[in-house]
Scaffold this motif. Structure first.
Motif, mmCIF file in Angstrom:
data_model
loop_
_atom_site.group_PDB
_atom_site.id
_atom_site.type_symbol
_atom_site.label_atom_id
_atom_site.label_comp_id
_atom_site.label_asym_id
_atom_site.label_seq_id
_atom_site.Cartn_x
_atom_site.Cartn_y
_atom_site.Cartn_z
ATOM 1 N N ARG A 164 -0.801 1.525 -14.358
ATOM 2 C CA ARG A 164 0.073 1.651 -13.142
ATOM 3 C C ARG A 164 0.421 0.366 -12.466
ATOM 4 N NH1 ARG A 164 -3.695 3.174 -9.294
ATOM 5 N NH2 ARG A 164 -2.366 4.872 -8.302
ATOM 6 N N LEU A 165 1.585 0.431 -11.872
ATOM 7 C CA LEU A 165 2.024 -1.086 -11.387
ATOM 8 C C LEU A 165 2.605 -0.936 -10.054
ATOM 9 C CD1 LEU A 165 3.161 -4.143 -13.151
ATOM 10 C CD2 LEU A 165 4.711 -3.093 -11.360
ATOM 11 N N VAL A 166 2.544 -1.647 -9.032
ATOM 12 C CA VAL A 166 3.007 -1.836 -7.861
ATOM 13 C C VAL A 166 3.312 -2.989 -7.387
ATOM 14 C CG1 VAL A 166 0.797 -1.771 -6.638
ATOM 15 C CG2 VAL A 166 3.046 -0.868 -5.574
ATOM 16 N N VAL A 167 4.589 -3.157 -7.009
ATOM 17 C CA VAL A 167 5.180 -4.458 -6.568
ATOM 18 C C VAL A 167 5.223 -4.653 -5.123
ATOM 19 C CG1 VAL A 167 6.992 -6.167 -6.484
ATOM 20 C CG2 VAL A 167 6.729 -4.623 -8.740
ATOM 21 N N VAL A 168 4.354 -5.558 -4.723
ATOM 22 C CA VAL A 168 4.174 -5.576 -3.240
ATOM 23 C C VAL A 168 4.817 -6.804 -2.491
ATOM 24 C CG1 VAL A 168 2.330 -5.679 -1.487
ATOM 25 C CG2 VAL A 168 1.898 -4.656 -3.351
ATOM 26 N N PRO A 169 6.021 -6.444 -1.902
ATOM 27 C CA PRO A 169 6.636 -7.619 -1.191
ATOM 28 C C PRO A 169 5.704 -8.389 -0.344
ATOM 29 C CG PRO A 169 7.930 -5.500 -1.006
ATOM 30 C CD PRO A 169 6.468 -5.145 -1.469
ATOM 31 N N GLN A 170 5.851 -9.760 -0.471
ATOM 32 C CA GLN A 170 4.947 -10.572 0.190
ATOM 33 C C GLN A 170 5.902 -11.720 0.987
ATOM 34 O OE1 GLN A 170 2.309 -13.118 -2.543
ATOM 35 N NE2 GLN A 170 1.955 -14.377 -0.734
ATOM 36 N N SER A 171 5.412 -11.922 2.252
ATOM 37 C CA SER A 171 6.047 -13.091 2.854
ATOM 38 C C SER A 171 5.858 -14.367 2.335
ATOM 39 C CB SER A 171 5.645 -12.948 4.572
ATOM 40 O OG SER A 171 4.106 -13.165 4.350
ATOM 41 N N PRO A 224 -6.275 2.441 -18.213
ATOM 42 C CA PRO A 224 -6.227 2.698 -16.544
ATOM 43 C C PRO A 224 -6.310 1.590 -15.832
ATOM 44 C CG PRO A 224 -8.450 3.616 -17.407
ATOM 45 C CD PRO A 224 -7.655 3.013 -18.777
ATOM 46 N N VAL A 225 -5.398 0.543 -15.856
ATOM 47 C CA VAL A 225 -5.348 -0.601 -15.059
ATOM 48 C C VAL A 225 -4.503 -0.296 -13.765
ATOM 49 C CG1 VAL A 225 -5.202 -2.983 -14.826
ATOM 50 C CG2 VAL A 225 -6.136 -2.109 -16.853
ATOM 51 N N THR A 226 -4.789 -0.801 -12.565
ATOM 52 C CA THR A 226 -3.720 -0.744 -11.636
ATOM 53 C C THR A 226 -3.296 -2.233 -11.262
ATOM 54 O OG1 THR A 226 -4.763 1.186 -10.833
ATOM 55 C CG2 THR A 226 -3.578 -0.037 -9.215
ATOM 56 N N PHE A 227 -2.248 -2.483 -11.679
ATOM 57 C CA PHE A 227 -1.794 -3.717 -11.306
ATOM 58 C C PHE A 227 -0.960 -4.062 -9.775
ATOM 59 C CE2 PHE A 227 -1.515 -3.239 -15.750
ATOM 60 C CZ PHE A 227 -2.100 -4.186 -16.439
ATOM 61 N N VAL A 228 -1.382 -4.939 -9.151
ATOM 62 C CA VAL A 228 -0.693 -5.032 -7.707
ATOM 63 C C VAL A 228 0.020 -6.411 -7.915
ATOM 64 C CG1 VAL A 228 -1.141 -5.315 -5.324
ATOM 65 C CG2 VAL A 228 -2.482 -3.656 -6.599
#
Length: 258
Positions: free
Chosen positions: A248-255, A178-182
């Motif tokens: 779980r993985l979420v891709v966060v758009p970064q400036s 159970p790792v949350t990847f940001v």
């Protein structure tokens, strides 16, 4: 300069100049004999840093009333807004939303100078690759998730850093870690940008990473992929690390950092 348990000399790339400012001296205590051996100057003693701090504190007189006192750094937080986010926004949102007992892994060049925006108040809660090892963050977070299954694991990883060890996601899926990847995506290779600046290499196309699809890569390994549009979405994903039953993985758009 007095240090306790700190990695004083972090060798990654050559930067010209003195190791210490003129007139400064260094005295430190470290539990790592290798760290003491590597010291380029100063005196580092091998011992228990916590014990050393207690001994020093007991030997120092109380400051008189009205004397100069150290004040903690005031941080202006920014946990609002929508994508793309700045690096400081992402850190502030993660710090605000993370469960109290979280373990943070960080391999994200954009955040190297901003790590202090993460508040950590218990041991073994923050890890980063001090040696500059590429691709360390993703598998290290999975290993921690297997070693300490009772604590939420959150991995902050750059979109470039993820490309070195994506196959580790297979292990996370196979063992339901159970790792949350940001994954912070600015479509730039921050590490190479930094090297290019130090080595005075002209700007070149290899510093950009357009077209990468971290979410598609994660789906290919069977990882649950989440989406974010604003700060509230990202906060929900991070807060959910405490109840995750698999990767779980979420891709966060970064400036852009440039």
């Amino acid at each position: 300069m007095l240090t306790f348990g700190a990695a004083v000399f972090r060798y990654h790339q050559f930067v010209d100049g003195d190791l210490l400012p003129p007139g400064a001296s260094l005295l430190g205590v470290t539990s790592d004999p290798d760290e003491a051996t590597r010291a380029g100057m100063g005196v580092l003693h091998v011992g228990d840093p916590s014990d050393a701090m207690e001994r020093v504190a007991a030997a120092v007189d109380e400051r008189p009333a009205g004397g100069d006192r150290w004040e903690p750094l005031a941080i202006e937080r920014d946990s609002e807004g929508s994508a793309p986010f700045s690096a400081s926004q992402i850190l502030d949102i993660v710090d605000h939303a993370k469960p109290d007992d979280s373990v943070i892994f960080l391999e994200w060049t954009s955040a190297d100078a901003l790590w202090w925006r993460l508040s950590v108040d218990r041991p073994r809660s923050y890890f980063f690759p001090a040696s500059g090892g590429l691709g360390w963050g993703l598998p290290a977070a999975i290993g921690a998730g297997m070693a300490v299954p009772g604590r939420p694991i959150i991995a902050l990883i750059g979109d470039g850093a993820m490309q070195y060890t994506p196959a580790a996601l297979w292990t996370a899926v196979k063992h339901a870690v159970p790792v949350t990847f940001v994954v912070c995506q600015n479509e730039e290779y921050g590490a190479l940008q930094r090297f290019a600046s130090v080595m005075e290499v002209p700007d070149a196309p290899y510093l950009d990473l357009p077209g990468l699809a971290p979410a598609d890569i994660a789906r290919g390994y069977g990882v649950e992929v989440l989406n974010v549009a604003d700060a509230a979405d990202l906060a929900d994903v991070v807060a959910g690390a405490s109840s995750a039953t698999g990767p779980r993985l979420v891709v966060v758009p970064q400036s852009s950092s440039r």
